[in-house]
Design a protein around this motif. Structure first.
Motif, PDB file in Angstrom:
ATOM      1  N   ASP A   1     -13.468   4.531  -3.520  1.00 53.97           N
ATOM      2  CA  ASP A   1     -12.043   4.376  -3.284  1.00 53.97           C
ATOM      3  C   ASP A   1     -11.710   5.098  -1.987  1.00 53.97           C
ATOM      4  O   ASP A   1     -12.072   6.261  -1.789  1.00 53.97           O
ATOM      5  N   ALA A   2     -11.014   4.415  -1.081  1.00 49.34           N
ATOM      6  CA  ALA A   2     -10.825   4.953   0.266  1.00 49.34           C
ATOM      7  C   ALA A   2      -9.860   6.121   0.316  1.00 49.34           C
ATOM      8  O   ALA A   2      -9.938   6.946   1.227  1.00 49.34           O
ATOM      9  N   ASP A   3      -8.943   6.217  -0.625  1.00 51.35           N
ATOM     10  CA  ASP A   3      -7.976   7.309  -0.583  1.00 51.35           C
ATOM     11  C   ASP A   3      -8.483   8.572  -1.263  1.00 51.35           C
ATOM     12  O   ASP A   3      -8.265   9.674  -0.769  1.00 51.35           O
ATOM     13  N   SER A   4      -9.159   8.413  -2.376  1.00 53.74           N
ATOM     14  CA  SER A   4      -9.601   9.590  -3.133  1.00 53.74           C
ATOM     15  C   SER A   4     -11.069   9.934  -2.917  1.00 53.74           C
ATOM     16  O   SER A   4     -11.518  11.000  -3.319  1.00 53.74           O
TER      17      SER A   4
ATOM     18  N   ILE B   1      -2.104   4.210  -5.007  1.00 51.12           N
ATOM     19  CA  ILE B   1      -3.517   4.182  -5.382  1.00 51.12           C
ATOM     20  C   ILE B   1      -3.618   3.342  -6.646  1.00 51.12           C
ATOM     21  O   ILE B   1      -3.333   3.813  -7.743  1.00 51.12           O
ATOM     22  N   GLY B   2      -3.978   2.084  -6.495  1.00 50.07           N
ATOM     23  CA  GLY B   2      -4.003   1.199  -7.651  1.00 50.07           C
ATOM     24  C   GLY B   2      -4.949   1.685  -8.721  1.00 50.07           C
ATOM     25  O   GLY B   2      -5.898   2.394  -8.448  1.00 50.07           O
TER      26      GLY B   2
ATOM     27  N   LEU C   1     -11.231   0.288   0.264  1.00 49.66           N
ATOM     28  CA  LEU C   1     -12.567   0.691  -0.160  1.00 49.66           C
ATOM     29  C   LEU C   1     -13.346   1.208   1.036  1.00 49.66           C
ATOM     30  O   LEU C   1     -13.024   0.923   2.187  1.00 49.66           O
ATOM     31  N   ILE C   2     -14.402   1.966   0.732  1.00 42.35           N
ATOM     32  CA  ILE C   2     -15.373   2.379   1.741  1.00 42.35           C
ATOM     33  C   ILE C   2     -16.753   1.986   1.229  1.00 42.35           C
ATOM     34  O   ILE C   2     -17.118   2.280   0.089  1.00 42.35           O
ATOM     35  N   TYR C   3     -17.497   1.279   2.076  1.00 42.57           N
ATOM     36  CA  TYR C   3     -18.876   0.914   1.756  1.00 42.57           C
ATOM     37  C   TYR C   3     -19.802   1.881   2.495  1.00 42.57           C
ATOM     38  O   TYR C   3     -19.737   1.986   3.726  1.00 42.57           O
ATOM     39  N   ALA C   4     -20.646   2.562   1.746  1.00 37.26           N
ATOM     40  CA  ALA C   4     -21.556   3.545   2.348  1.00 37.26           C
ATOM     41  C   ALA C   4     -22.988   3.225   1.936  1.00 37.26           C
ATOM     42  O   ALA C   4     -23.259   2.905   0.770  1.00 37.26           O
TER      43      ALA C   4
ATOM     44  N   ASP D   1       0.804  -1.222   0.000  1.00 35.85           N
ATOM     45  CA  ASP D   1       0.000   0.000   0.000  1.00 35.85           C
ATOM     46  C   ASP D   1       0.839   1.275   0.000  1.00 35.85           C
ATOM     47  O   ASP D   1       0.326   2.350  -0.279  1.00 35.85           O
ATOM     48  N   PHE D   2       2.115   1.145   0.345  1.00 34.71           N
ATOM     49  CA  PHE D   2       2.956   2.330   0.468  1.00 34.71           C
ATOM     50  C   PHE D   2       4.293   2.099  -0.227  1.00 34.71           C
ATOM     51  O   PHE D   2       4.750   0.966  -0.391  1.00 34.71           O
ATOM     52  N   VAL D   3       4.905   3.221  -0.616  1.00 36.58           N
ATOM     53  CA  VAL D   3       6.228   3.206  -1.212  1.00 36.58           C
ATOM     54  C   VAL D   3       7.122   4.118  -0.384  1.00 36.58           C
ATOM     55  O   VAL D   3       6.768   5.275  -0.114  1.00 36.58           O
ATOM     56  N   GLY D   4       8.263   3.603   0.034  1.00 34.75           N
ATOM     57  CA  GLY D   4       9.247   4.405   0.759  1.00 34.75           C
ATOM     58  C   GLY D   4      10.426   4.716  -0.136  1.00 34.75           C
ATOM     59  O   GLY D   4      10.905   3.849  -0.874  1.00 34.75           O
TER      60      GLY D   4
END
Length: 1127
Positions: free
Chosen positions: A1035-1038, A437-438, A1021-1024, A420-423
Motif C-alpha cells: 500500500d503506497a500510503d502506509s 486509504i481505501g 500501490l508500490i511494486y518492489a 483520493d483526497f477529502v477536503g
C-alpha cells in the motif's frame, strides 16, 4: 449580435435554402459563423476542393485557435500534400509543403522534417506509417471520419452543428403576420388588400384612389397591443447590441465548451502537435448579459387572442437539418424511493458521494465532525471529530478566539475528482485535507489557517494539471492552495463575503466562478490580473453555481434576502440567463440548495420537499417529501450515477433515496458483504459442533433492507466505529479472528495472469531498464548489452482495447528494415556500464545509453536520429523535462547533472552536489523542483527555474550500513510525495519539506535487499522487487505489504531448479491499469503480470490492529514506522 439577430440569420438561411440560393446559403453560414453545415463540408472533402474547404472553415476557426483546429487544418493539408505526391506532382507538393504545412513546423519541427522526407521517395507508401494508404477516395473517406470527430469535439463549434428545428417557410410566416398586423392598423381596411411591396409599411388605399397616409396613431383602446411588444416591421425587433458593460468579461463566460476526451490527436506519425497554452487569446469577444431572463415577452391575454386570430394554419413541414436527441427517460429514473434513514450525532451540513464508489458517502456535521459511510451496508466506516491539529501554525487571533466563539461546524466536505483526497472547510478559519486509504480509512494530511472568519466553500481544481484546493470565505477572498498547504493564488475583488466557488475548465482554460452574498458573480483565471466577469445573480442573491456532469451546461440556484429563490440555466455563449425554472412557492429563510444528475435532472430542497426538474423544461417535473421528516431547506446530493440521492432530515440524519438501479446497487453491496461473512460463520459453527456437515437456518442469516442489522465490511469482525449501527451478535461471537486477515501470497502461475514476452532470450544478459509506452500498448526493455527490445499489443477480438494485457501475448516488434535499437558500446566495459533510458511523452522517440554516447532513436524505424554527450563522463540516468521535451536532465558518472538542450546541442547548466554517480532523477512541476539521488545515498533538491540547489538530505540507513548502492526516486501523482527506493529500504518523503513520512525495511517474508521499486499508475500501490526473487505489492500510503509474489510464478519448475540466482532486476507499472506491472529478470526475460479476474486486485490492506500480534504473514504491518505525526 443579440439573440434575435442570430435567429434572424437562421430564418434567412432557411429562406435561401428553400429558394435554392445554394452559394448564398454557404456564404452566409461562413460569414455569420452561426451554423456549420456538415453535409456541405462532407461534399467538399470527398470532392477534394481544399481551397473551398479552408475558406469555409475560416468563418468558424483559425489554425492556431486550439489544438483541435490545428489538427483539422493539418489533416486537410496533409491529405492535399499526399495527393500531390501520389500523382507525382512534386512541384505542387513542394508548394503545399512550404506554403501550407510550414506553419506546423513551429510546433513540431521533427514532424515537418519527416513530412519533407516523403519528397525523396518514389512512392510515399514506402514510409512504414503510410504503407496502408489506399486510393484517394478511400483516404478522403477515412480522413473525413477523423475530421468530423475533431469538429464535434472542438469547443469553437459548440451549438453550431445543429440547425434550429423550424417549421418550413418560417420567415414568410412572420412577414405575413406582420402584414396582417399592419392591415389591422389600417384606417380603412379593405377585404382583399393588394400588397405590392415590403419596403414600406402596408396601408390600404382610400376609396377615391390615392394612398392613405402612413401608419395612423390610434387610441390604445382601438387595438389591443401589449406594451412590451415590438413591431417586426423594418427590423424593429432586432435592436443593436447593448453597450459592452465590462470589457474584461470572460469571453461570454468562457464560451468554449469542454472538449471530448474521446478524440485523440493521431497524425501521420506517432507525434502530436503541442499547442502552448494562451489563455488571454481566447478572451476575444466579451459579452454583456441581458438584463432579463427573456429578451422579449410577447405574452398577454389580448395579444394572444389577436395572434390566434391572425396566425396562419401551422405547417407540418420541418427543416430537414438533423437535431440532437437525448436518451429517453421516464419519471422512474428519479431516485424517489426511500431506501434507508441514517443518523448522525448532529445536524448534517454537507454531503458528497465518492466519484467512483457510488455508495460511499462523506458527511459533514454541525458539531464539526465528518463521517464516512458505506450506505449499502448502513455502516459508518470512519469518523473524525473536529480538533485543531497544530495550534502553533494557526494565527494568534484565531487561537485566541477559539475558546470564546461558538462551536465550529463543517461548511463543506468534498471528494477530490480522483477520490483520493477529502477536503473539509469549517465555519472558522480552517480547512483540513485527508487522504483516503481505501476501503475505510481517512488519514490526516494538511491543516491550513485559510481565511479570517468562516471558510464558506471548498473545491478541488487542476490548474497546470496539478491537483489544488480552492477556498473562499467571509474575508471576501478566494485562495488556491497546493496539497502541501502552500498558497498559490489569492483573488481579491469581491465587496462582500464570498459564498461559493465553482472551478471549471474549457479546453485548456482553467478558471473559477465565485459568488458573493451580495449577488455578485465573478470569474478568475489562475493569474494576478483580476476578475474577468462581473455580473449580478438573479435577485442579487446568495447563489451556488454547478456544471452538469459532462461540463457543458451551467446552472445556479440561490435565495435573495427577501426569501425569493431562483434556479436558472446560463447561456455561456451570451453570458445571459437561458431559462428560469418555475416551482418555488414559499419564501425561504435560508438559501435553497440544489444538485444536478445524469446531464438530465435538477433537484432542489425547499418547503421540506425535494423538487425535480428536467433540465430542458422550466416547469416542475415532480416533488416528494420522502415520507416526511426533512429539514425545511433540506440539502441534497446525487451520487455520480444519479441513481442515489442523499437528503438531510430534521432528526440529525439523512435519508437515501433511490431509483430501481440504485436499489439494485445497494442490494449488491449488501449481498457481497453478507456472502463474505457467511463462510467464516459457517466454518466456525461447524468447528464448534465438531461436525463437518453444517445446517444453518436461512432465517438466521437473512438481512432485511429495513433492519438496522448490517454485516461489517471488516473481515476480522472489528466494529469500525459504527456507533449508530447495531452489529449482528453472531458475527462477533463466531468469526475466527486469527484467520480474519492473511497476507496474499502468489506462489503458482495459476494464481494470477502471466504473459512472457516472446524473444530469443540471451541468458548472458539481464534486463536492467523497463518501460511501458505512454499509450499503454507497448513495453520497452533495455538489456545490459545496450540493446533495446519493443513488444506491442494490437487490437483484436482477444484484446479489444489494444492495450498491454497479461491475457494476450504481444508481438516482438521490429521495423521492416530489420534494424535493432542498439546503443553504441564501442570501447565500453559492459560489466561497469550503467544503462539508462527515457521515453518521450508521445512515444515517438526513446533516448538511451549504455556507457557510451546517448542515442536518440526513432521508435517507428529504430533509426538513430542523433547522438550526444560522449564519455567521459558516461551518462547514468536520463529524464525529460516535464514541460519541454527539448530539455533533458542527464545524470553522470562523475556525480554531476547536466541540463541539456537537444535543439541547440548545448549544456545549459551543470549541477554539483553529489559525491558518487547519479542513480535517479524526478521532476515535480507542482513544487517546481528536480530531485536527484545518487549512489552516495544522498537526495538533492534543485530549483527548476534557477537550477540552484535548495537542499541536500542524507538517506537514513540502518546502523553500520555503508552509503553504497543505487537510490531510485519517483514522484507520486500528487507531485508532492516522493518514493525513495534503496536496497535497504522503501521510504516516502514529503518533498515540500524533504521530511521522511514512512519507511519500510526488508524483514520476515521479504528479508532480501530491494532491487527496484515503482508506483502504480494511480500511486495507490508500490511494486518492489527483491534480489532473492520475490516481488512485493505494498500500500503506497502506509507501506504495509498487501501481497507477496514468489519467483516460482515467473519460472517453470525446471528453470527454477537451474535458475542459479535468477531474480527480478527491475519493475515497471502500466500507465493506465493500476494492477498491472511488468518485471525484467536477470536471465533476460520479461514478464507481464496481473491478478486473476475474479480478484481484480493484489490482496487487501492489513488492518491497523488485527488483534493477533505479529506473524510471518503479517509482520509487515508492524514494520511500518512514522517519522512525523500525520496531522
Amino acid at each position: 449580435m443579440t439573440s434575435l439577430s442570430r435567429e434572424l440569420v437562421f430564418l434567412i438561411l432557411q429562406f435561401l435554402e428553400e429558394e435554392k440560393f445554394k452559394e448564398s446559403v454557404h456564404k452566409l453560414e461562413k460569414e455569420s459563423g452561426f451554423f456549420f453545415n456538415m453535409k456541405y463540408f462532407e461534399e467538399k472533402v470527398l470532392a477534394g476542393e481544399w481551397d473551398e474547404i479552408e475558406k469555409y472553415l475560416s468563418g468558424f476557426t483559425k489554425v492556431d485557435d486550439n489544438r483541435y483546429s490545428m489538427k483539422i487544418f493539418f489533416e486537410i493539408r496533409k491529405q492535399k500534400y499526399l495527393e500531390a505526391l501520389d500523382r507525382q506532382d512534386k512541384k505542387s507538393a513542394v508548394e503545399i509543403l512550404v506554403g501550407d504545412l510550414k506553419v506546423f513546423s513551429t510546433f513540431n519541427e521533427e514532424l515537418y522534417k519527416e513530412i519533407t522526407q516523403l519528397l525523396t521517395l518514389n512512392n510515399f507508401r514506402e514510409n512504414e506509417q503510410l504503407s496502408k494508404y489506399g486510393d484517394t477516395k478511400t483516404a478522403r473517406g477515412i480522413m473525413l471520419i477523423e475530421l468530423k470527430k475533431l469538429i464535434e469535439a472542438n469547443p469553437l463549434f459548440r451549438d453550431k452543428l445543429v440547425f434550429p428545428n423550424l417549421k418550413s417557410s418560417r420567415l414568410r410566416t412572420l412577414i405575413n403576420q406582420s402584414l396582417n398586423w399592419q392591415h389591422q392598423l389600417c384606417k380603412n381596411p379593405r377585404p382583399n388588400p393588394d400588397i405590392k411591396t415590403l419596403f414600406t409599411d402596408h396601408s390600404c388605399a382610400l376609396p377615391n384612389g390615392p394612398l392613405a397616409p402612413g401608419p395612423v396613431n390610434l387610441p390604445v383602446a382601438a387595438v389591443a397591443k401589449p406594451a412590451t411588444y415590438t413591431s417586426l416591421g423594418a427590423l424593429g425587433a432586432f435592436p443593436p447590441a447593448a453597450a459592452n458593460a465590462n470589457a474584461n468579461a470572460l469571453a461570454g463566460w468562457m464560451a468554449n465548451a469542454s472538449a471530448s476526451s474521446s478524440v485523440q490527436a493521431a497524425v501521420a506519425t506517432a507525434l502530436t502537435i503541442p499547442v502552448p497554452q494562451n489563455q488571454v487569446s481566447i478572451l476575444k469577444h466579451p459579452r454583456t448579459p441581458s438584463s432579463a431572463p427573456s429578451m422579449v415577452d410577447y405574452q398577454s391575454a389580448d395579444h394572444e387572442q389577436l395572434m390566434k386570430r391572425l396566425r396562419p394554419a401551422p405547417s407540418l413541414e420541418e427543416v430537414t437539418y438533423p437535431t440532437a436527441r437525448q436518451a429517453p427517460w421516464s419519471l422512474d429514473d428519479l431516485p424517489r424511493t426511500v431506501a434507508m434513514t441514517l443518523h448522525e450525532g448532529s445536524s448534517v451540513t454537507s454531503m458528497d458521494f465518492h466519484p467512483f464508489q457510488h455508495t460511499l458517502l462523506l458527511v459533514g456535521c454541525n458539531n464539526g465532525e465528518i463521517a464516512l459511510w458505506e450506505v449499502g451496508l448502513r455502516d459508518r466506516l470512519d469518523s473524525k471529530s473536529f480538533k485543531i491539529w497544530d495550534k502553533t501554525k494557526c494565527s494568534l487571533p484565531f487561537q485566541a478566539s477559539v475558546p470564546k466563539d461558538a462551536p465550529i461546524s463543517v461548511s463543506r466536505v468534498t471528494w477530490s475528482p480522483d477520490g483520493d483526497f477529502v477536503g473539509v472547510a469549517f465555519t472558522k478559519n480552517l480547512i483540513h485535507l485527508y487522504a483516503f486509504i481505501g476501503p475505510s480509512e481517512l488519514t490526516e494530511r494538511i491543516e491550513v489557517d485559510a481565511h479570517i472568519g468562516s471558510v464558506n466553500d471548498l473545491a478541488f481544481a487542476h490548474p497546470n494539471k496539478q491537483l489544488c484546493i480552492v477556498t473562499c470565505g467571509d474575508d471576501k477572498l478566494i485562495k488556491v492552495w497546493d496539497l502541501t498547504g502552500r498558497r498559490l493564488f489569492e483573488f481579491e475583488g469581491h465587496e462582500a463575503p464570498v459564498y461559493s466557488i465553482c472551478p471549471h475548465h474549457k479546453e485548456s482554460i482553467q478558471f473559477v466562478f465565485s459568488t458573493a452574498v451580495d449577488g455578485k458573480i465573478k470569474a478568475w483565471l489562475y493569474d494576478s490580473i483580476g476578475s474577468r466577469v462581473d455580473y449580478d445573480a438573479p435577485g442579487h442573491c446568495s447563489t451556488r453555481m454547478l456544471y452538469s456532469a459532462e461540463g457543458s451546461r451551467l446552472f445556479s440556484c440561490g435565495t435573495s434576502k427577501d426569501g425569493e429563490s431562483f434556479l436558472v440555466e446560463w447561456n455561456e455563449s451570451e453570458g445571459a440567463i437561458k431559462r428560469t425554472y418555475n416551482g418555488f412557492r414559499k419564501k425561504s429563510a435560508g438559501v435553497v440548495q440544489f444538485d444536478t444528475a445524469q446531464n438530465r435532472f435538477l433537484a432542489a430542497g425547499e418547503d421540506s420537499q425535494i423538487k425535480f426538474w428536467d433540465m430542458d423544461n422550466i416547469n416542475l417535473l415532480a416533488s416528494t417529501d420522502a415520507d416526511g421528516g426533512l429539514q425545511g431547506l433540506p440539502r441534497v446530493r446525487f451520487n455520480k450515477e444519479g441513481n442515489l440521492l442523499a437528503v438531510t432530515t430534521l432528526d440529525n440524519g439523512y435519508k437515501i433515496l433511490a431509483n430501481a438501479s440504485g436499489l439494485r446497487s445497494l442490494r449488491t453491496v449488501e449481498t457481497m458483504a453478507f456472502e463474505v461473512l457467511r463462510l467464516p460463520i459457517e466454518f466456525a459453527a461447524a468447528k464448534a459442533s465438531g461436525s463437518s456437515a453444517v445446517n444453518i437456518n436461512p432465517a438466521n442469516c437473512k438481512v432485511e433492507r429495513s433492519s438496522p442489522v448490517r454485516p461489517s465490511p471488516i473481515l476480522n469482525g472489528v466494529d469500525p466505529m459504527g456507533r449508530n449501527v447495531e452489529k449482528p451478535r453472531i458475527v462477533e461471537d463466531v468469526i475466527d479472528r486469527p484467520k480474519s486477515w492473511q497476507l496474499s501470497e502468489i506462489v503458482d502461475p495459476v494464481q494470477c495472469r502471466l504473459a512472457a514476452m516472446p524473444d530469443n532470450v540471451d541468458s548472458s544478459t539481464k534486463v536492467v531498464r523497463l518501460l511501458y509506452t505512454n499509450s499503454g500498448a507497448g513495453l520497452l526493455a533495455l538489456d545490459s548489452n545496450g540493446v533495446q527490445k519493443l513488444w506491442k499489443w494490437y487490437r483484436n477480438e482477444q484484446n479489444p482495447t489494444g492495450k498491454a494485457t497479461a491475457s494476450v501475448v504481444p508481438q516482438h516488434w521490429q521495423p521492416s528494415n530489420g534494424l535493432l535499437m542498439a546503443n553504441d558500446i564501442s570501447g565500453v566495459k559492459l560489466d561497469e556500464a550503467v544503462p539508462c533510458i527515457a521515453l518521450s511523452k508521445n512515444d515517438s522517440y526513446v533516448m538511451s545509453a549504455c556507457g557510451g554516447k546517448v542515442s536518440l532513436f526513432n521508435m517507428m524505424t529504430f533509426k538513430v536520429m542523433t547522438t550526444f554527450m560522449p564519455p567521459p563522463p558516461a551518462s547514468t540516468y536520463l529524464a525529460f523535462h516535464p514541460q519541454d521535451n527539448n530539455i533533458i536532465a542527464i545524470g553522470m558518472e562523475d556525480s554531476t547533472i547536466h541540463i541539456y538542450n537537444v535543439r541547440v546541442d548545448e549544456v545549459k547548466s551543470k549541477l554539483r552536489g553529489h559525491q558518487k554517480r547519479i542513480s535517479g532523477l524526478a521532476f515535480s512541476t507542482n513544487l517546481n523542483i528536480l530531485v536527484s539521488s545518487g549512489a552516495d545515498a544522498q537526495l538533492c533538491v534543485w530549483s527548476i527555474d534557477s537550477w540552484e540547489k535548495r537542499k541536500s538530505v542524507p538517506l537514513q540507513l540502518p546502523a553500520g550500513k555503508a552509503p553504497v548502492g543505487d537510490t531510485r526516486v519517483q514522484f507520486n501523482t500528487d507531485q508532492i510525495r516522493l518514493l525513495v527506493a534503496h536496497e535497504t529500504q522503501l521510504a516516502i518523503y514529503d518533498a515540500s519539506k524533504m521530511e521522511r513520512i514512512q519507511q519500510w525495511v526488508p524483514q520476515d517474508v521479504l528479508p532480501a535487499p530491494i532491487s527496484n521499486a515503482c508506483y502504480s499508475c494511480n500511486s495507490r500501490l508500490i511494486y518492489a522487487t527483491f534480489s532473492d526473487g520475490n516481488t512485493g505489492v505494498f500500500d503506497a500510503d502506509s507501506l504495509r505489504l498487501r501481497c507477496r509474489i514468489a519467483l516460482s510464478v515467473y519460472l517453470s519448475p525446471t528453470a527454477l531448479n537451474g535458475s542459479q540466482g535468477v531474480y527480478p532486476v527491475v519493475a515497471a507499472a502500466h500507465p493506465l491499469d493500476p494492477n498491472q506491472f511488468a518485471v525484467g529478470l536477470s536471465d533476460g526475460s520479461v514478464k507481464v503480470i496481473e491478478p486473476i479476474e475474479s480478484e481484480g486486485k493484489w490482496g487487501t490492506n492489513p488492518p491497523l490492529d488485527n488483534g493477533i500480534g505479529r506473524t510471518a504473514s503479517s509482520s509487515t504491518t508492524s514494520n511500518h514506522t512514522t517519522d512525523q505525526s500525520q496531522r
